[in-house]
Design a protein around this motif. Sequence first.
Motif, PDB file in Angstrom:
ATOM      1  N   PHE A  73      -4.814   5.833   3.545  1.00  0.00           N
ATOM      2  CA  PHE A  73      -3.858   4.424   3.325  1.00  0.00           C
ATOM      3  C   PHE A  73      -4.434   3.438   2.780  1.00  0.00           C
ATOM      4  N   MET A  74      -5.856   2.896   3.355  1.00  0.00           N
ATOM      5  CA  MET A  74      -6.453   1.727   3.037  1.00  0.00           C
ATOM      6  C   MET A  74      -7.361   2.080   1.946  1.00  0.00           C
ATOM      7  N   TYR A  75      -7.297   3.132   1.285  1.00  0.00           N
ATOM      8  CA  TYR A  75      -8.348   3.625   0.135  1.00  0.00           C
ATOM      9  C   TYR A  75      -8.253   2.531  -0.941  1.00  0.00           C
ATOM     10  N   PRO A  76      -7.106   2.038  -1.319  1.00  0.00           N
ATOM     11  CA  PRO A  76      -7.073   1.139  -2.393  1.00  0.00           C
ATOM     12  C   PRO A  76      -7.658  -0.221  -2.020  1.00  0.00           C
ATOM     13  N   VAL A  77      -7.727  -0.616  -0.812  1.00  0.00           N
ATOM     14  CA  VAL A  77      -8.217  -1.895  -0.385  1.00  0.00           C
ATOM     15  C   VAL A  77      -9.647  -1.804  -0.478  1.00  0.00           C
ATOM     16  N   VAL A  90      -1.806  16.847   3.278  1.00  0.00           N
ATOM     17  CA  VAL A  90      -2.328  17.056   4.566  1.00  0.00           C
ATOM     18  C   VAL A  90      -1.512  16.900   5.611  1.00  0.00           C
ATOM     19  N   LYS A  91      -1.813  17.516   6.981  1.00  0.00           N
ATOM     20  CA  LYS A  91      -0.781  17.616   8.007  1.00  0.00           C
ATOM     21  C   LYS A  91      -0.954  15.977   8.904  1.00  0.00           C
ATOM     22  N   ASP A  92      -2.193  15.807   9.186  1.00  0.00           N
ATOM     23  CA  ASP A  92      -2.506  14.488   9.738  1.00  0.00           C
ATOM     24  C   ASP A  92      -2.921  13.533   8.534  1.00  0.00           C
ATOM     25  N   ILE A  93      -2.161  12.254   8.514  1.00  0.00           N
ATOM     26  CA  ILE A  93      -2.679  11.288   7.625  1.00  0.00           C
ATOM     27  C   ILE A  93      -3.470  10.107   8.211  1.00  0.00           C
ATOM     28  N   TYR A  94      -4.697  10.094   7.895  1.00  0.00           N
ATOM     29  CA  TYR A  94      -5.622   9.182   8.410  1.00  0.00           C
ATOM     30  C   TYR A  94      -5.425   7.789   7.870  1.00  0.00           C
ATOM     31  N   THR A  95      -5.708   6.606   8.474  1.00  0.00           N
ATOM     32  CA  THR A  95      -5.538   5.183   8.201  1.00  0.00           C
ATOM     33  C   THR A  95      -6.518   5.088   7.054  1.00  0.00           C
ATOM     34  N   LEU A 112       0.856  -1.127   0.097  1.00  0.00           N
ATOM     35  CA  LEU A 112       0.107  -0.003  -0.065  1.00  0.00           C
ATOM     36  C   LEU A 112       0.961   1.337   0.125  1.00  0.00           C
ATOM     37  N   SER A 113       1.881   1.207   0.817  1.00  0.00           N
ATOM     38  CA  SER A 113       2.768   2.365   0.680  1.00  0.00           C
ATOM     39  C   SER A 113       3.373   2.810  -0.443  1.00  0.00           C
ATOM     40  N   HIS A 114       3.573   1.964  -1.386  1.00  0.00           N
ATOM     41  CA  HIS A 114       3.960   2.186  -2.605  1.00  0.00           C
ATOM     42  C   HIS A 114       3.337   2.842  -3.441  1.00  0.00           C
ATOM     43  N   LEU A 115       1.821   3.095  -3.423  1.00  0.00           N
ATOM     44  CA  LEU A 115       0.943   3.242  -4.321  1.00  0.00           C
ATOM     45  C   LEU A 115       0.977   5.114  -4.527  1.00  0.00           C
ATOM     46  N   PRO A 116       0.991   5.400  -5.882  1.00  0.00           N
ATOM     47  CA  PRO A 116       1.345   6.984  -6.097  1.00  0.00           C
ATOM     48  C   PRO A 116       0.429   7.754  -5.480  1.00  0.00           C
ATOM     49  N   GLN A 117      -1.090   7.466  -5.440  1.00  0.00           N
ATOM     50  CA  GLN A 117      -2.121   8.402  -4.946  1.00  0.00           C
ATOM     51  C   GLN A 117      -2.142   8.620  -3.359  1.00  0.00           C
ATOM     52  N   PHE A 118      -1.514   7.615  -2.681  1.00  0.00           N
ATOM     53  CA  PHE A 118      -1.393   7.838  -1.065  1.00  0.00           C
ATOM     54  C   PHE A 118      -0.121   8.693  -0.943  1.00  0.00           C
ATOM     55  N   LYS A 119       0.780   8.717  -1.836  1.00  0.00           N
ATOM     56  CA  LYS A 119       2.127   9.287  -1.548  1.00  0.00           C
ATOM     57  C   LYS A 119       1.638  10.740  -1.856  1.00  0.00           C
ATOM     58  N   GLU A 120       0.789  11.061  -3.117  1.00  0.00           N
ATOM     59  CA  GLU A 120       0.318  12.511  -3.480  1.00  0.00           C
ATOM     60  C   GLU A 120      -0.418  13.157  -2.511  1.00  0.00           C
ATOM     61  N   LYS A 121      -1.403  12.096  -2.105  1.00  0.00           N
ATOM     62  CA  LYS A 121      -2.674  12.914  -1.034  1.00  0.00           C
ATOM     63  C   LYS A 121      -2.144  13.127   0.088  1.00  0.00           C
ATOM     64  N   SER A 122      -1.156  12.222   0.763  1.00  0.00           N
ATOM     65  CA  SER A 122      -0.676  12.471   2.012  1.00  0.00           C
ATOM     66  C   SER A 122       0.246  13.554   2.162  1.00  0.00           C
ATOM     67  N   ALA A 123       0.582  14.169   1.163  1.00  0.00           N
ATOM     68  CA  ALA A 123       1.510  15.411   1.047  1.00  0.00           C
ATOM     69  C   ALA A 123       0.700  16.453   1.235  1.00  0.00           C
TER      70      ALA A 123
END
Length: 369
Positions: A159-163, A151-156, A138-149
């Motif tokens: 991270f779980m969005y693709p599942v 926001v200040k607080d990254i909610y679980t 999950l941590s390798h998926l680009p959308q997580f990397k882009e969207k987490s950048a």
Amino acid sequence: MRGLSALVKPINACQKWIVPAGITHFSTKAQPKQWPRKIISGIQPTGVLHIGNYFGAVQRWVQMQESGENVIIFLADLHSMTMPYEPAQLRENIYELTATLLACGIDTKKTPIFLQSTIPQHAELCWILSCLCTMLRLSHLPQFKEKSAEVKDIYTGLFMYPVLQAADILMHKATHVPCGEDQLQQLQLAAHLAKVFNTKFGETFPIIEPMIGQDASGRIRSLRDPSKKQSKSDPSDQSRIIMRDSPAAIRKKIKRAITDFTSEVTYDPENRPGVSNLVGIHALVKNVSPQEICDQSKELDTGKYKLVLAEDLVSLLDPIRLKIEDYLKNRDYLDSVLKEGRDVAAQTAEATMKEVKSRIGVNILQNCR
Ligand code: AQP
């Protein structure tokens, strides 16, 4: 007001889609069972739809519907909670999105539309799949990397969005998923999880194939920064043309769209991304190739060309805008559309979860009252 048939340009669906080759995770070769063809697609109620969503997704769904495909659509409200949001705005966005899909030509007698949160099994299957999915993947998926950048607080949930996305697809045993290029890696994860589940617990899910548009519709770019795609959540409202823009707003946004210092109208996405984005959009509006647009615009400089494009966009979008406004006046009808969709989706979800629970060993009370 023009009839819908005038808005939906018939295409030969086979010509306009590609299933990306050479992506090993999507290989269906090892799959013994032949699954009936079924297409699922979702869209987040995160704001008013823009022409990227329209050409990249909604118009394609209408074309598939008209060519007799088995399509089901959902409003991904659970996904839209992965970024900060206001409940009242989310509710409004759900109505707006439903009205927009209807105005664009989705006929719910052929293509049900349901609201993801009305089918609780999606979240339940998400949990089961999360127990088969590693954090590393999950941590390798680009959308997580882009969207987490952003926001200040990254909610679980982010991270779980693709599942959850995989659960949406597998729940309905979809075989094909239309998507933009940005979604490919997430769909790869869905195919991977289907394989892992099938291998561990027995053949339960089809291995999906993504369907990517062959033309510019896969990535309509921002009018302010052509290195980025148009996005509902881009802070600049000048970056996108929305489906509810007035003719005046469309003309203004196109006039201000970033191009370059060359006045000719050419299509060269790599070296001239700004003007090429406009030509790509125009080609989709007129249902011709980008080269045909350039040939027709030989006599024009980019300033004059923008005026032509703006008028063509107004002709396409204004009837849709008026229809959206009509649908929004009748909330009871929009509720009934989502209720009918829920009833269709619930049947499949119940059957799938019954099968899943029996396969994973938690169907203990299945036959008790
Ligand atoms: N710019 C785009 N060009 C072509 N297709 C696009 N899509 C989105 N942007 C473009 C396609 O629209 C569908 C629905 O997308 P979504 O709402 O589920 O989420 P998204 O891809 O994240 O869309 P946005 O507009 O960028 O929303 P926000 O800002 O909320 O994240 C998908 O099929 C997508 O490929």
